[in-house]
Design a protein around this motif. Structure first.
Motif, PDB file in Angstrom:
ATOM      1  N   VAL A 181       0.706  -1.333  -0.353  1.00 16.50           N
ATOM      2  CA  VAL A 181      -0.218  -0.159   0.171  1.00 16.50           C
ATOM      3  C   VAL A 181       0.622   1.471   0.079  1.00 16.50           C
ATOM      4  N   GLU A 182       0.680   2.254  -1.100  1.00 16.48           N
ATOM      5  CA  GLU A 182       1.652   3.067  -1.579  1.00 16.48           C
ATOM      6  C   GLU A 182       0.577   4.377  -0.897  1.00 16.48           C
ATOM      7  N   ARG A 183       0.818   5.580  -0.411  1.00 20.60           N
ATOM      8  CA  ARG A 183       0.002   7.017  -0.051  1.00 20.60           C
ATOM      9  C   ARG A 183       0.792   7.541   0.111  1.00 20.60           C
ATOM     10  N   GLU A 184       0.815   9.438  -0.362  1.00 18.15           N
ATOM     11  CA  GLU A 184       1.622  10.491  -0.602  1.00 18.15           C
ATOM     12  C   GLU A 184       0.613  11.080   0.848  1.00 18.15           C
TER      13      GLU A 184
ATOM     14  N   GLU B 253       3.625 -15.129   9.845  1.00 15.64           N
ATOM     15  CA  GLU B 253       4.413 -15.099  10.205  1.00 15.64           C
ATOM     16  C   GLU B 253       4.807 -14.660   8.512  1.00 15.64           C
ATOM     17  N   SER B 254       4.799 -12.809   9.188  1.00 16.46           N
ATOM     18  CA  SER B 254       4.651 -12.023   7.560  1.00 16.46           C
ATOM     19  C   SER B 254       6.114 -10.976   8.494  1.00 16.46           C
ATOM     20  N   VAL B 255       6.389  -9.890   7.792  1.00 17.48           N
ATOM     21  CA  VAL B 255       7.165  -8.976   7.918  1.00 17.48           C
ATOM     22  C   VAL B 255       6.823  -7.577   6.984  1.00 17.48           C
ATOM     23  N   VAL B 256       6.509  -6.064   7.666  1.00 15.64           N
ATOM     24  CA  VAL B 256       6.226  -5.160   7.730  1.00 15.64           C
ATOM     25  C   VAL B 256       7.420  -4.366   7.189  1.00 15.64           C
ATOM     26  N   THR B 257       7.391  -3.768   6.041  1.00 18.00           N
ATOM     27  CA  THR B 257       8.901  -2.426   6.022  1.00 18.00           C
ATOM     28  C   THR B 257       7.635  -1.208   5.588  1.00 18.00           C
TER      29      THR B 257
ATOM     30  N   MET C 235       4.224   0.591   2.419  1.00 14.71           N
ATOM     31  CA  MET C 235       4.184   0.037   3.466  1.00 14.71           C
ATOM     32  C   MET C 235       4.636  -1.968   2.725  1.00 14.71           C
ATOM     33  N   GLU C 236       5.280  -2.667   2.941  1.00 16.68           N
ATOM     34  CA  GLU C 236       4.932  -3.953   2.816  1.00 16.68           C
ATOM     35  C   GLU C 236       4.856  -4.553   3.175  1.00 16.68           C
ATOM     36  N   GLN C 237       4.008  -5.851   3.359  1.00 16.69           N
ATOM     37  CA  GLN C 237       3.620  -7.247   4.165  1.00 16.69           C
ATOM     38  C   GLN C 237       3.992  -7.598   3.388  1.00 16.69           C
TER      39      GLN C 237
END
Length: 139
Positions: free
Chosen positions: A10-13, A87-91, A105-107
């Protein structure tokens, strides 16, 4: 994590500088306003919990802290049925723009059979970002 995992992006400005977004991503009282109750600290290796309104608790560990640039942590939801374990990673990646900051945001880490969790994350992160906008406007 394997090569057949799925990722939600998800991307947002936002019309706010990276420093303001960073505060909302790293200060526990602000995180609680847009995401969940927590005992977060922006320290690599720190173990913390996120507590959802539904009563679920996520076990997390801070992986990367690059102030005003990038934040990453595990996002693990243990379940008594192993098939439902997530089991994930959020960046979060913050990129300055002419008018504010682009937040990405990348999960990653959804297994192919976790369709409900994957769809829930796609929906959930959009709602979290809307709530984040409100926090940024108020803080």
């Amino acid at each position: 994590m394997t090569g057949d995992e799925r990722t939600v992006v998800v991307e947002r400005e936002f019309s706010h500088p990276p420093e303001k977004l960073w505060r909302a991503l790293t200060l526990p009282h602000l995180i609680e306003e847009w995401l969940m109750k927590n005992n977060f600290r922006p320290v690599q290796g720190h173990h913390f919990n996120l507590q959802g309104e539904w009563g679920g608790v996520l076990d997390c560990e801070v992986l990367i802290v690059e102030q005003n640039k990038r934040l990453s942590y595990t996002w693990n939801f243990p379940h008594e049925n192993q098939e439902f374990n997530l089991e994930s990673v959020v960046t979060f990646t913050l990129t300055p723009t002419d008018t504010g900051t682009r937040l990405r945001m990348e999960q990653r880490g959804f297994r192919p059979h976790q369709k409900q969790a994957y769809q829930g994350a796609k929906f959930g992160w959009r709602n979290f970002f809307s709530a984040l906008e409100g926090v940024l406007e108020r803080s």
